[in-house]
Design an enzyme around this catalytic site. Structure first.
Site, PDB file in Angstrom:
ATOM      1  N   LYS A  98       9.313  -9.482  -1.348  1.00 12.96           N
ATOM      2  CA  LYS A  98       8.724  -9.732  -0.212  1.00 12.96           C
ATOM      3  C   LYS A  98       8.589 -11.026   0.389  1.00 12.96           C
ATOM      4  CE  LYS A  98       4.883  -6.589   0.588  1.00 12.96           C
ATOM      5  NZ  LYS A  98       3.431  -6.522   0.709  1.00 12.96           N
TER       6      LYS A  98
HETATM    7  C1  E4P Z   1       1.632  -4.177   2.124  1.00 13.42           C
HETATM    8  O1  E4P Z   1       2.756  -4.392   2.205  1.00 13.42           O
HETATM    9  C2  E4P Z   1       0.606  -4.939   2.532  1.00 13.42           C
HETATM   10  O2  E4P Z   1       0.528  -6.258   2.044  1.00 13.42           O
HETATM   11  C3  E4P Z   1      -0.589  -4.447   2.774  1.00 13.42           C
HETATM   12  O3  E4P Z   1      -0.592  -2.956   3.124  1.00 13.42           O
HETATM   13  C4  E4P Z   1      -1.796  -5.337   3.534  1.00 13.42           C
HETATM   14  O4  E4P Z   1      -2.852  -4.376   3.598  1.00 13.42           O
HETATM   15  P1  E4P Z   1      -4.189  -5.129   4.178  1.00 13.42           P
HETATM   16  O5  E4P Z   1      -3.946  -5.445   5.749  1.00 13.42           O
HETATM   17  O6  E4P Z   1      -5.276  -3.958   3.938  1.00 13.42           O
HETATM   18  O7  E4P Z   1      -4.702  -6.220   3.278  1.00 13.42           O
END
Ligand code: E4P
Length: 303
Positions: A98
């Site tokens: 990521k």
């Molecule tokens: C996924 O890849 C993200 O890191 C995650 O969905 C973020 O979610 P949040 O906005 O609830 O922290």
């Protein structure tokens, strides 16, 4: 639509995998922190390398597990991506790195383009990338151009952003009613246009207050998290772009349905929201009546 689970908690991953519905896992530093804190609260220690290996094994061969880098500059991010990929990909051939679309924190803009540089560099090394923190269609287009395998628009955070800008009070898991927001926006716009009906078109066209009404409840022309996901899907389809869209930052079951309707390739869903997807009062009522109606002649079949 594929279903990824958005957590680093092993017990949640194991449980959801046992339901046969998990196609992958996404983590980020905050989710890792939650997993560590939860174990510490039970006085259990976490050995991070072993923990991640178990996540990879649990989700299974070829089912993507996204792990995020922690640095904000090109060189460091590449180093970390390679460490994560080479340490864990051998477990189940499922590591995806990521990378934030933009590592600038709003102050020092020198790292604005480091994310893009890293995405394309990792692509050349055949390391699959999930581009994270995507908040606009423009960013999603850049992520795809740079060679991202996945793009993760943060739908819930866009909903939060729009509601906060409008001073609307909400709880994190509340459904964002974008139809209502659109209707309120349109009403504002037509009220404003009526107010200006006596003025020459040129002055109406240039009027800043009228312009604000057009974009009322919108962020860069986007009216909701699901609106953002739809826009990205449309752009990718227009140009046959192969980058897969992961609808991320999901807050409730209804949002999952909307992402599926929009045609998102994947939704990454927190464990509590996956659980929320299963229930309906009429299903519970139906179960009660089926159980009550079982006649002895039928139950005899199972003895
Ligand atoms: C996924 O890849 C993200 O890191 C995650 O969905 C973020 O979610 P949040 O906005 O609830 O922290």
């Amino acid at each position: 639509m594929k279903v990824f689970i958005d957590t680093a908690k092993l017990d949640e991953i194991r449980e959801a995998c046992s339901w046969g519905i998990v196609d992958g896992v996404t983590t980020n530093p905050s989710l890792i922190k939650k997993a560590v804190d939860a174990l510490k609260a039970k006085s259990e220690n976490i050995e991070m390398e072993a923990h991640i290996k178990q996540i990879c094994e649990t989700v299974g061969e070829g089912k993507p597990v996204s792990l995020e880098v922690i640095s904000l500059t090109r060189g460091k991010m590449i180093e970390e991506a390679e460490i994560l990929y080479h340490k864990f990909n051998k477990i189940a051939d499922n590591i995806v790195i990521k990378i934030p679309i933009n590592t600038c924190n709003g102050e020092d803009t020198t790292s604005d383009y480091d994310g893009l540089k890293v995405i394309s560099e990792l692509g050349r090394k055949d390391i699959p990338v999930n581009v994270t923190l995507i908040m606009s269609s423009e960013q999603a287009l850049l992520a795809a151009k740079a060679g991202a395998k996945y793009a993760s628009p943060f739908a819930g955070r866009i909903d939060d952003y729009i509601r906060k800008n409008l001073d609307i009070k909400f709880e994190k898991q509340d459904y964002f009613d974008f139809c209502l927001m659109e209707a309120i926006g349109e009403q504002r716009f037509y009220e404003r246009i009526e107010d200006t009906s006596h003025k020459p078109p040129q002055s109406v066209y240039l009027d800043q207050e009228t312009k604000k009404c057009i974009d009322f409840a919108k962020d860069k022309g986007i009216g909701s998290g699901v609106g953002l996901v739809k826009s990205i899907i449309k752009i990718y389809r227009n140009f046959n772009i192969k980058t897969e869209v992961i609808a991320a930052s999901i807050r409730n079951a209804r949002q999952v349905k909307e992402m599926a309707e929009a045609g998102a390739d994947i939704a990454t869903i927190p464990f509590n929201v996956i659980r929320e997807m299963i229930g309906h009062p009429k299903t519970a009522e139906g179960i009660k009546s089926f159980v009550a109606d079982v006649v002895p002649e039928y139950s005899a079949l199972f003895r």
